[in-house]
Design an enzyme around this catalytic site. Structure first.
Site, PDB file in Angstrom:
ATOM      1  N   ASN A 109       0.828  -1.210   0.000  1.00 36.38           N
ATOM      2  CA  ASN A 109       0.000   0.000   0.000  1.00 36.38           C
ATOM      3  C   ASN A 109       0.872   1.275   0.000  1.00 36.38           C
ATOM      4  O   ASN A 109       2.069   1.205  -0.262  1.00 36.38           O
ATOM      5  CB  ASN A 109      -1.032  -0.003   1.122  1.00 36.38           C
ATOM      6  CG  ASN A 109      -2.352   0.619   0.660  1.00 36.38           C
ATOM      7  OD1 ASN A 109      -2.362   1.734   0.145  1.00 36.38           O
ATOM      8  ND2 ASN A 109      -3.432  -0.112   0.816  1.00 36.38           N
ATOM      9  N   ARG A 110       0.247   2.411   0.314  1.00 34.59           N
ATOM     10  CA  ARG A 110       0.895   3.697   0.014  1.00 34.59           C
ATOM     11  C   ARG A 110       1.591   4.334   1.206  1.00 34.59           C
ATOM     12  O   ARG A 110       1.116   4.216   2.339  1.00 34.59           O
ATOM     13  CB  ARG A 110      -0.160   4.678  -0.520  1.00 34.59           C
ATOM     14  CG  ARG A 110      -0.685   4.269  -1.878  1.00 34.59           C
ATOM     15  CD  ARG A 110      -1.854   5.126  -2.333  1.00 34.59           C
ATOM     16  NE  ARG A 110      -2.265   4.709  -3.682  1.00 34.59           N
ATOM     17  CZ  ARG A 110      -3.011   3.646  -3.925  1.00 34.59           C
ATOM     18  NH1 ARG A 110      -3.469   2.898  -2.939  1.00 34.59           N
ATOM     19  NH2 ARG A 110      -3.319   3.315  -5.167  1.00 34.59           N
ATOM     20  N   HIS A 135       3.279  -0.048  -2.762  1.00 32.95           N
ATOM     21  CA  HIS A 135       3.684  -1.458  -2.797  1.00 32.95           C
ATOM     22  C   HIS A 135       5.204  -1.652  -2.876  1.00 32.95           C
ATOM     23  O   HIS A 135       5.705  -2.468  -3.651  1.00 32.95           O
ATOM     24  CB  HIS A 135       2.996  -2.171  -3.967  1.00 32.95           C
ATOM     25  CG  HIS A 135       1.505  -2.260  -3.827  1.00 32.95           C
ATOM     26  ND1 HIS A 135       0.869  -2.314  -2.610  1.00 32.95           N
ATOM     27  CD2 HIS A 135       0.506  -2.290  -4.768  1.00 32.95           C
ATOM     28  CE1 HIS A 135      -0.452  -2.397  -2.807  1.00 32.95           C
ATOM     29  NE2 HIS A 135      -0.694  -2.366  -4.094  1.00 32.95           N
ATOM     30  N   HIS A 208      -1.146  -9.999  -2.986  1.00 33.11           N
ATOM     31  CA  HIS A 208      -1.999  -9.190  -3.854  1.00 33.11           C
ATOM     32  C   HIS A 208      -2.760 -10.043  -4.877  1.00 33.11           C
ATOM     33  O   HIS A 208      -2.878  -9.663  -6.046  1.00 33.11           O
ATOM     34  CB  HIS A 208      -1.143  -8.127  -4.552  1.00 33.11           C
ATOM     35  CG  HIS A 208      -1.877  -6.876  -4.917  1.00 33.11           C
ATOM     36  ND1 HIS A 208      -2.928  -6.868  -5.807  1.00 33.11           N
ATOM     37  CD2 HIS A 208      -1.731  -5.601  -4.505  1.00 33.11           C
ATOM     38  CE1 HIS A 208      -3.372  -5.633  -5.932  1.00 33.11           C
ATOM     39  NE2 HIS A 208      -2.670  -4.847  -5.151  1.00 33.11           N
ATOM     40  N   ASP A 280     -11.474   0.792  -2.986  1.00 34.36           N
ATOM     41  CA  ASP A 280     -10.008   0.669  -2.942  1.00 34.36           C
ATOM     42  C   ASP A 280      -9.598   1.286  -1.600  1.00 34.36           C
ATOM     43  O   ASP A 280      -8.917   2.295  -1.543  1.00 34.36           O
ATOM     44  CB  ASP A 280      -9.384   1.405  -4.131  1.00 34.36           C
ATOM     45  CG  ASP A 280      -7.893   1.099  -4.284  1.00 34.36           C
ATOM     46  OD1 ASP A 280      -7.339   0.394  -3.411  1.00 34.36           O
ATOM     47  OD2 ASP A 280      -7.286   1.573  -5.273  1.00 34.36           O
ATOM     48  N   GLN A 317      -7.391  -4.269   2.860  1.00 33.91           N
ATOM     49  CA  GLN A 317      -7.709  -3.411   1.717  1.00 33.91           C
ATOM     50  C   GLN A 317      -8.619  -4.210   0.802  1.00 33.91           C
ATOM     51  O   GLN A 317      -8.235  -5.267   0.307  1.00 33.91           O
ATOM     52  CB  GLN A 317      -6.415  -3.033   0.965  1.00 33.91           C
ATOM     53  CG  GLN A 317      -6.608  -2.074  -0.212  1.00 33.91           C
ATOM     54  CD  GLN A 317      -6.505  -0.603   0.194  1.00 33.91           C
ATOM     55  OE1 GLN A 317      -6.251  -0.290   1.365  1.00 33.91           O
ATOM     56  NE2 GLN A 317      -6.692   0.294  -0.748  1.00 33.91           N
ATOM     57  N   GLU A 345      -6.434  -7.498   0.579  1.00 33.22           N
ATOM     58  CA  GLU A 345      -5.039  -7.420   0.997  1.00 33.22           C
ATOM     59  C   GLU A 345      -5.014  -7.164   2.502  1.00 33.22           C
ATOM     60  O   GLU A 345      -5.295  -6.053   2.939  1.00 33.22           O
ATOM     61  CB  GLU A 345      -4.334  -6.287   0.244  1.00 33.22           C
ATOM     62  CG  GLU A 345      -4.406  -6.409  -1.259  1.00 33.22           C
ATOM     63  CD  GLU A 345      -4.299  -5.054  -1.960  1.00 33.22           C
ATOM     64  OE1 GLU A 345      -3.268  -4.386  -1.823  1.00 33.22           O
ATOM     65  OE2 GLU A 345      -5.267  -4.660  -2.634  1.00 33.22           O
TER      66      GLU A 345
HETATM   67  C1  GLA Z   1      -3.774  -1.774  -4.491  1.00 31.95           C
HETATM   68  C2  GLA Z   1      -4.027  -0.331  -4.466  1.00 31.95           C
HETATM   69  C3  GLA Z   1      -4.743   0.065  -5.702  1.00 31.95           C
HETATM   70  C4  GLA Z   1      -3.952  -0.336  -6.901  1.00 31.95           C
HETATM   71  C5  GLA Z   1      -3.682  -1.796  -6.884  1.00 31.95           C
HETATM   72  C6  GLA Z   1      -2.802  -2.189  -8.020  1.00 31.95           C
HETATM   73  O1  GLA Z   1      -4.914  -2.492  -4.282  1.00 31.95           O
HETATM   74  O2  GLA Z   1      -4.723   0.094  -3.324  1.00 31.95           O
HETATM   75  O3  GLA Z   1      -4.942   1.432  -5.692  1.00 31.95           O
HETATM   76  O4  GLA Z   1      -2.751   0.331  -6.914  1.00 31.95           O
HETATM   77  O5  GLA Z   1      -3.098  -2.153  -5.668  1.00 31.95           O
HETATM   78  O6  GLA Z   1      -3.262  -1.747  -9.243  1.00 31.95           O
END
Ligand code: GLA
Length: 380
Positions: A109-110, A135, A208, A280, A317, A345
């Protein structure tokens, strides 16, 4: 591997010969086999480990990215389908792709603006999602070649090890990561993660996989019925970074506490859904993090397949494949259109290193990182 394959076929033959007349079914043996899955561009050989159990389930895992390349699961009437999206060829996994089946890390994730501060030092990460790091950055764990070994024991299992070097993608510390996939007799794919570092760092490792319980490439997942065992979620800003709020799901399209069709509210006029282009988002799983407890359940009314997800992680997620757009041609030539798969996830909350109020993702030097997730399949 020869021996186990032989045992499997002998048991299968015995089962066939016994037929229906025999009351007590002969159990089929579980097995693990290993076969070449091609070479990376750099010339490293990649192996495919196929885990089989006695209940008709089979998981294919490669040591590039720890990718689950196939997951064959019985449905109603015993019909087997491969329920994960992916590719036939190694080269397609090596190219940038939607992280099909992969282990993502060091931080799944971010992380906002690809920056965080730890012990007074600021670390700058590889940025690959607008201004954010997603990721693990450009060369995340999904692109790494892992060492693999079969784990002896009653259930077929493969252990993957990867040493992520100090400052790889910007993260501090040499982090040794182990991921063990075990296929249990109860049609569970169990994933045990562990890691240790020689310098304080952050980690958030997950898988994932994109699931389609009707079978990969068999249409979208909007008709599936989803439960998420979570009373709160973490709303996001336009860049999908959590605002910091833990918001109640009550009265929102994020309330999946009762089984609800995924597509029922996905196009609602809702700011959060617009930001995600669908779902998402990270849900705060009810119960105590660190204990294995239910996070989500999905059933596909068509095939009867059910997926239950259990985890020790604080969050999950739920992503509805909003960025799939038909540009990925997958296994057996199937084209993956928007929302042809969903991901669950299991994870710590996104951007935790910049949110001191979130459960910590810091791994101290000398301490052990541990996490378990179970994907359990059944039929109803
Ligand atoms: C995760 C992210 C999404 C996207 C996918 C890959 O789930 O939260 O925003 O980036 O991976 O496409």
């Amino acid at each position: 591997m020869h021996t186990s394959t032989t045992i499997l076929s002998l048991a299968a033959a015995a089962l066939l010969m016994g037929g229906c007349a025999q009351k007590k079914e002969l159990p089929m043996s579980s097995a693990i086999t290993k076969a070449p899955f091609g070479q990376t561009e750099a010339g490293q050989p990649i192996e495919l480990y196929t885990l089989k159990n006695a209940s008709g389930m089979e998981a294919g895992i490669i040591n590039l990215g720890g990718i689950v390349v196939s997951l064959k699961v019985p449905g109603r009437g015993g019909q087997i389908a491969d329920v994960v999206l992916g590719f036939d060829k190694l080269a397609d996994y090596e190219k940038p792709n939607p992280y099909f089946g992969a282990i993502v890390g060091r931080y799944g994730n971010r992380i906002a603006k690809g920056r965080f501060t730890l012990n007074g030092a600021e670390y700058k990460l590889a940025v690959n999602d607008g201004e954010n790091s997603l990721h693990g950055g450009i060369h995340g764990f999904n692109h790494a070649v892992w060492q693999a070994r079969e784990v002896p024991g009653a259930d077929p299992a493969v252990e993957l090890t990867y040493v992520s070097k100090d400052l790889e993608e910007g993260y501090p510390g040499n982090l040794t990561v182990k991921v063990t996939y075990t296929l249990t007799p109860k049609n569970e794919l169990r994933i045990d993660y562990s890691a240790a570092t020689d310098k304080d760092t952050v980690a958030n490792v997950t898988n994932h996989s994109y699931f389609n319980l009707a079978g990969q490439g068999q249409g979208d997942i909007l008709g599936d019925v989803l439960t998420i065992y979570a009373s709160k979620f973490t709303p996001v800003d336009a860049g999908l970074i959590p605002t910091g709020e833990l918001k109640s799901v009550a009265g929102t399209p994020f309330d999946f506490r009762q089984p609800t069709v995924i597509g029922a509210r996905i196009n609602n006029d809702d700011e959060q859904l617009k930001r995600g282009k669908g779902y998402d988002h990270n849900w705060v799983v009810d119960g105590t993090p660190g204990t294995l407890r239910p996070a989500a359940r999905v059933n596909d009314p068509g095939s009867g397949r059910v997926l239950e997800v259990l985890t020790t992680e604080p969050g999950v997620q739920f992503y509805t494949g909003n960025f799939l757009d038909g540009t990925s041609t997958g296994k057996s030539g199937k084209v993956y259109q928007r929302r042809y798969g969903f991901c669950l996830e299991t994870q710590h909350f996104p951007d935790s290193p910049n949110h001191p109020d979130f459960p910590t993702t810091v791994v101290k030097a000398g301490a052990e990182y541990k996490s378990t997730t179970v994907f359990r399949f059944s039929v109803e």
